[in-house]
Design an enzyme around this catalytic site. Sequence first.
Site, PDB file in Angstrom:
ATOM      1  CD  GLU A 294      -3.059   0.131   2.524  1.00 42.70           C
ATOM      2  OE1 GLU A 294      -4.131  -0.715   1.925  1.00 42.70           O
ATOM      3  OE2 GLU A 294      -3.323   0.941   3.206  1.00 42.70           O
ATOM      4  CG  HIS A 323       7.135 -29.294   2.062  1.00 40.45           C
ATOM      5  ND1 HIS A 323       8.154 -30.666   1.772  1.00 40.45           N
ATOM      6  CD2 HIS A 323       8.380 -28.426   3.403  1.00 40.45           C
ATOM      7  CE1 HIS A 323       8.880 -31.193   2.310  1.00 40.45           C
ATOM      8  NE2 HIS A 323       9.389 -29.946   3.026  1.00 40.45           N
ATOM      9  CE  LYS A 437     -11.052   2.189   3.507  1.00 39.19           C
ATOM     10  NZ  LYS A 437     -10.507   2.772   4.313  1.00 39.19           N
TER      11      LYS A 437
HETATM   12  O1  PA5 Z   1      -3.109   1.335   6.250  1.00 42.66           O
HETATM   13  C1  PA5 Z   1      -4.699   1.994   5.504  1.00 42.66           C
HETATM   14  O2  PA5 Z   1      -4.801   3.221   5.787  1.00 42.66           O
HETATM   15  C2  PA5 Z   1      -5.668   0.966   4.752  1.00 42.66           C
HETATM   16  O3  PA5 Z   1      -5.508  -0.346   4.978  1.00 42.66           O
HETATM   17  C3  PA5 Z   1      -6.912   0.883   6.508  1.00 42.66           C
HETATM   18  O4  PA5 Z   1      -5.975   0.859   7.711  1.00 42.66           O
HETATM   19  C4  PA5 Z   1      -7.961   0.293   6.214  1.00 42.66           C
HETATM   20  O5  PA5 Z   1      -8.448   0.771   4.968  1.00 42.66           O
HETATM   21  C5  PA5 Z   1      -9.256   1.033   7.563  1.00 42.66           C
HETATM   22  O6  PA5 Z   1      -9.008   1.894   7.451  1.00 42.66           O
HETATM   23  P1  PA5 Z   1     -10.117   2.568   8.677  1.00 42.66           P
HETATM   24  O7  PA5 Z   1      -8.940   2.844   9.748  1.00 42.66           O
HETATM   25  O8  PA5 Z   1     -10.005   4.399   8.328  1.00 42.66           O
HETATM   26  O9  PA5 Z   1     -10.911   1.768   8.808  1.00 42.66           O
END
Ligand code: PA5
Length: 468
Positions: A294, A323, A437
């Site tokens: 990410e 394996h 989202k």
């Molecule tokens: O790293 C990130 O920003 C995302 O993985 C968020 O943690 C995830 O989408 C959840 O978001 P939120 O904490 O706003 O619900």
Amino acid sequence: METTQIKFYYKNVMAEVLGKEYGITKGQFDELAKMTTPLIERLNSERKAGKVRYRDLPYQSDTVEDVKKIAGEVKGCENFVVLGIGGSALGNIALQTALNPYMYNLDEKQRKGPRLFVFDNVDPQQIKSFLDWAGDKLDRTIFNVISKSGRTAETAAQFLTVCGLIEQRIGKDKLKERIIATTDAKGGTLRKITKQFGFRNLQVPDGVGGRFSVLSAVGLLSAAVCGINIEQLLAGAAKMDKKVSLEDFYQNPAAVNAAINWHYYNIGKRISVMMPYSFALKDFADWYRQLWAESLGKAKDLTGSDVFVGPTPIKALGATDQHSQVQLYREGPNDKLFTFLSVQDFGTDVEIGKAPDIAPELGYLSGQKMSRLINNEKTATEYALLASKRPCLTVAFDKIDPYTVGQFIYLFETATSIAGLLFNIDAYDQPAVELGKDATLALMGNSDYAQLAEKIKPFEQMDSRFII
Ligand code: PA5
């Protein structure tokens, strides 16, 4: 004070092991040092200017106090359930797997706190099964809903479902007692609800994104409730902070790690495999997958030009995946960089049983320690990969304890920041995740996204011409 350490070992990516065609020569390494040193300095000054907020998490004593207070209040519950997803769940899972025993949830003797469950999804089968089991234990169960934005559909759905069940089974007045919210300090839907209902709550610090938040209240509460020493965790991170702030590239494991990854990416090794030889560390490979993917997978660089960069992180588990995956890793395309996680002292051991007389060929195993076997499997796999000219890094844990885990987390978070600077991208945003989202909200009928819903419609139904 703990003295256990993690060590970052990089000889097995160098030309002296792999040869010049596949390894990094001394000259190339010095070039990487020249390139990366100013970026370490830049990161250090951005941090001083308050722009890299996760770097200060090891020093949040107020947060630790708040977390410990709430943990003390709820520690006696039987079940502690984290509602969250992505960065609001993966760190919690990783800490628990790393620092509590394998049978923690099942064996009361092996646990120092309540059972822990982390949903990290909206799978109806999974959640129904949990709710069927927990439905008559709600008065002994605490739910920690974690969402920085407070608008993530998955977490909101988990939360609303749980609230509905609590209301129905033990009464609306119990919501306040059963729910703890961890969310943005000021804004967002979850903060609004928290104020209205008077939930106990903790803050996701400003400027700390989900995937960098495990050392904030996001990861600390479930850890503390389950008996993990969070002070040691933060002390380990603080120890690593000293190392990864060093402006001497050659002494800075985050910089060297980032530079090696960047180098190999640029010469076509675009897949980064993290392979712990430890069950306890397996979920940290998942945590790393999110952090790396990410943060570094970006379409635009900092000037706004299209770059479409990003190494693909893959999780494997030693010895299990020897394996399953190693055939590909050795004989498939030479497009991967391997990072092994190894453990010197498992803190416990198992002696392998005696071979029956009928099978003397198994006698070599009899009486040997299981730790020796798994560590030799790591050495053997690395040896085999090196024979096929595949570059290998190792992060060696003296021991898995909160102090080394804190070091590990901080090492990889900082390596991610430095890699982001090498790729010249913003490591802290996730615009591509946001679209997904929004699309979910649109498909679920959120009227704010009605226009988007119209655009998605053609993709909603399967086109019968293409079904076979
Ligand atoms: O790293 C990130 O920003 C995302 O993985 C968020 O943690 C995830 O989408 C959840 O978001 P939120 O904490 O706003 O619900």
